[in-house]
Design an enzyme around this catalytic site. Structure first.
Site, PDB file in Angstrom:
ATOM      1  N   ASP A  65      39.354  31.250  40.960  1.00  0.00           N
ATOM      2  CA  ASP A  65      40.713  30.716  40.890  1.00  0.00           C
ATOM      3  C   ASP A  65      41.108  30.468  39.436  1.00  0.00           C
ATOM      4  O   ASP A  65      40.492  29.650  38.753  1.00  0.00           O
ATOM      5  CB  ASP A  65      40.738  29.401  41.695  1.00  0.00           C
ATOM      6  CG  ASP A  65      42.134  28.838  41.834  1.00  0.00           C
ATOM      7  OD1 ASP A  65      43.069  29.633  41.963  1.00  0.00           O
ATOM      8  OD2 ASP A  65      42.284  27.609  41.801  1.00  0.00           O
ATOM      9  N   THR A  98      48.062  32.309  39.652  1.00  0.00           N
ATOM     10  CA  THR A  98      47.826  31.697  38.337  1.00  0.00           C
ATOM     11  C   THR A  98      47.259  32.719  37.356  1.00  0.00           C
ATOM     12  O   THR A  98      47.677  32.772  36.200  1.00  0.00           O
ATOM     13  CB  THR A  98      46.847  30.508  38.471  1.00  0.00           C
ATOM     14  OG1 THR A  98      45.748  30.905  39.255  1.00  0.00           O
ATOM     15  CG2 THR A  98      47.526  29.338  39.130  1.00  0.00           C
ATOM     16  N   THR A  99      46.316  33.521  37.827  1.00  0.00           N
ATOM     17  CA  THR A  99      45.721  34.539  36.941  1.00  0.00           C
ATOM     18  C   THR A  99      46.787  35.534  36.514  1.00  0.00           C
ATOM     19  O   THR A  99      46.885  35.894  35.341  1.00  0.00           O
ATOM     20  CB  THR A  99      44.569  35.265  37.671  1.00  0.00           C
ATOM     21  OG1 THR A  99      43.676  34.282  38.179  1.00  0.00           O
ATOM     22  CG2 THR A  99      43.820  36.185  36.745  1.00  0.00           C
ATOM     23  N   ASP A 391      45.056  27.459  48.446  1.00  0.00           N
ATOM     24  CA  ASP A 391      45.984  28.498  47.959  1.00  0.00           C
ATOM     25  C   ASP A 391      46.762  29.096  49.117  1.00  0.00           C
ATOM     26  O   ASP A 391      47.982  29.253  49.053  1.00  0.00           O
ATOM     27  CB  ASP A 391      45.207  29.622  47.242  1.00  0.00           C
ATOM     28  CG  ASP A 391      44.901  29.252  45.796  1.00  0.00           C
ATOM     29  OD1 ASP A 391      45.221  28.118  45.419  1.00  0.00           O
ATOM     30  OD2 ASP A 391      44.356  30.088  45.051  1.00  0.00           O
TER      31      ASP A 391
END
Length: 551
Positions: A65, A98-99, A391
């Site tokens: 994550d 997010t990545t 998530d």
């Protein structure tokens, strides 16, 4: 920093302060930001790898994550910290992607560096990037696909995409089913979802397949007295936010006792007061008591005799969820206890889960709060599963709220890239260069997905571009087959908000870092570990365990 004036130096900054200006400052900041993007790049996509993070006391976190990785890394460089902010914003707003956000921001800066080398002014690049980001939002809104909140198959696919690559593959179907059921249960009529009403409890032991949903509440506590019933059918629940114990005086008081009889009557009075409280609870008709404060030993005895199931020191957040799940009202004063304040549940029982007692509140008539119990073989597996579930819950909630989705697998980025290149030529001037750079930067997503899956990124990009030129808007990278495929048909879909938020926050961060042309670092009396004296001359050695990274 000093200025020479008539042979007399004037000192403006404190001794030992450092100042980096112009291209050097930009170069340092861009390199730091790129290093952060490189740190998380390999985790992107279903074939992404995991990171093992070990903190100073030896605690281990194994995760895929993006935001968890960046939070756990001790990042010192100020420009690198801005990249962490991008991930945090993405996590707060959407919960996933997010990545993607960090990788796009890193690539935007990398492309900007090429333009700076060609003497394009940072302000021009910033302006072009802003225009491109705005245009990207328009295009995304255009290619978004509407979805109904009742379309459970679609919601399941969305949670599947969010969980893919996060160690949840083994029981993906089972977990996605739990997520969709939980979110649809707590969703309000107007489509809003408060994810705080879904409680994810993790327990080590058993396998992932043993994870289950409780249509009601799960509380990690046990009843206070062994004489109490283990199971209550047709529960009438009292939620009490007051202690069931002897009231101590608020002011300091002294009681002079002169004879043993007086002491005995004093103690008897204490017991009588507690018995009065318990009698009030019994009179209300409650057969289950959840107390946020303590329950006295004597009170426990009386409650057990009255066959009332009692639990003490329940967390405030759990009390609020219990109120939602059972329809009970929180009572803050002993005198306010009445049968009107009680809630109901079909069944309350204490069961052992992996050797620990837990209380299950189930068969609620209209549970507006639910719990998911996540099981797994080891602590690290359970932790990562919990992150994957969180998530997925957030992403499904976002889709129910927005009712819009896009295909995944790098397909929106490829479409945006092509459409922005066309837009760039219509803009002309120097801004065109920046918009083209923005368009090329977005291709980092399909490129990274290909690299992480061990495929040739150039071949894959060429194939994707060709598919999009033919008008296949949902063509993305099928990492399992190693070719371009229709992502919508394959069920690889994401909420629209994941993309809109990622692109806008990445563009904002890139523009902010680009516009910095002067870094003035005041001296520190003692430079912190890992930071060169004078602060930010270059990348700090070992930026949070990323020293040897090539960027």
């Amino acid at each position: 920093m000093s200025q020479q004036l008539a042979g007399q130096p004037i000192f403006i900054l404190k001794e030992g302060s450092s100042r980096t200006r112009g291209r050097d400052a930009q170069g340092n900041n861009i390199n730091a930001a790129k290093a952060v993007a490189n740190a998380v790049r390999t985790t992107l996509g279903p074939k992404g790898m995991d990171k093992m993070l070990v903190d100073t006391i030896g605690d281990v976190v194994i995760t895929n994550d993006g935001v968890t990785i960046l939070k756990e890394m001790d990042i010192e460089h100020p420009a690198a910290k801005m990249m962490v902010e991008v991930a945090k914003t993405q996590d707060d707003e959407v919960g996933d992607g997010t990545t993607t956000a960090v990788v796009i921001a890193g690539e935007l800066l990398k492309r900007a560096e090429d333009l700076l080398d060609q003497d394009v002014h940072p302000t021009v690049i910033a302006h072009g990037y802003r225009m491109a980001a705005e245009k990207a939002q328009e295009i995304l809104a255009e290619i978004a696909i509407p979805v109904k909140a009742t379309d459970l198959a679609m919601l399941k696919k969305i949670s599947e995409t969010a969980m893919t690559g996060k160690g949840a593959e083994a029981a993906k179907d089972k977990l996605c089913d739990l997520v969709v059921r939980a979110v649809t249960m707590v969703a309000e009529e107007d489509g809003t979802v408060d994810k705080d009403n879904i409680k994810v409890e993790k327990k080590v032991g058993g396998s992932i397949q043993d994870s289950e949903i409780i249509e009601g509440m799960l509380i990690d506590k046990e009843r206070v007295h062994p004489g109490m019933p283990k199971k209550v059918v047709g529960a009438k629940i009292l939620l009490l936010n007051a202690a069931v114990e002897f009231k101590k005086t608020e002011v300091d008081a002294e009681i002079n006792i002169t004879s043993p009889d007086q002491l005995q009557s004093f103690l008897d009075e204490e017991e009588r007061m507690i018995r009065t409280i318990v009698e009030k609870i019994i009179a209300s008709g409650a057969n289950v008591l959840f107390c946020q404060k303590g329950i006295d030993d004597i009170a426990q005895h009386y409650l057990a005799k009255a066959k009332i199931f009692g639990v003490r020191r329940v967390k405030k957040s759990d009390m609020e969820k219990l109120a939602r799940a059972t329809g009970a009202t929180m009572v803050s004063s002993i005198d306010a206890i009445s049968k009107d304040e009680l809630g109901t549940a079909g069944l309350i029982e204490e069961k052992k889960v992996s050797g620990e007692e837990m209380i299950f509140v189930t068969e609620c008539s209209n549970p507006k709060a639910v719990s998911i119990i996540v099981r797994g073989g080891t602590e690290h597996v359970v932790d990562e599963l919990e992150r994957a579930m969180e998530d997925a819950i957030r992403v499904v909630s976002v889709v129910i709220e927005d009712k819009k989705l896009v295909a995944g697998g790098g397909s929106p980025e490829t479409e945006l890239s092509q459409r922005l290149k066309i837009y760039a030529s219509s803009v002309g001037g120097r801004a065109q260069l920046a918009i083209e750079a923005f368009a090329s930067a977005l291709e980092i997503i399909p490129r990274t997905l290909a690299e992480n899956a061990g495929l040739d990124p150039i071949d894959m990009l060429v194939e994707l571009r060709a598919a999009h030129e033919k008008g296949q808007k949902t063509a993305g990278l099928d990492v399992y087959e190693g070719k371009a495929g229709d992502m919508l048909a394959a069920g690889v879909i994401e909420p629209l908000r994941v993309k809109t938020q990622a692109i806008s926050s990445a563009a904002e961060a890139a523009v902010m870092i680009l516009r910095i042309d002067d870094v003035i670092a005041s001296s520190k009396s003692a430079a912190p570990e890992g930071m060169p004296p004078g602060g930010m001359g270059g990348m700090p050695p070992g930026m949070g365990g990323m020293g040897g990274m090539d960027y």
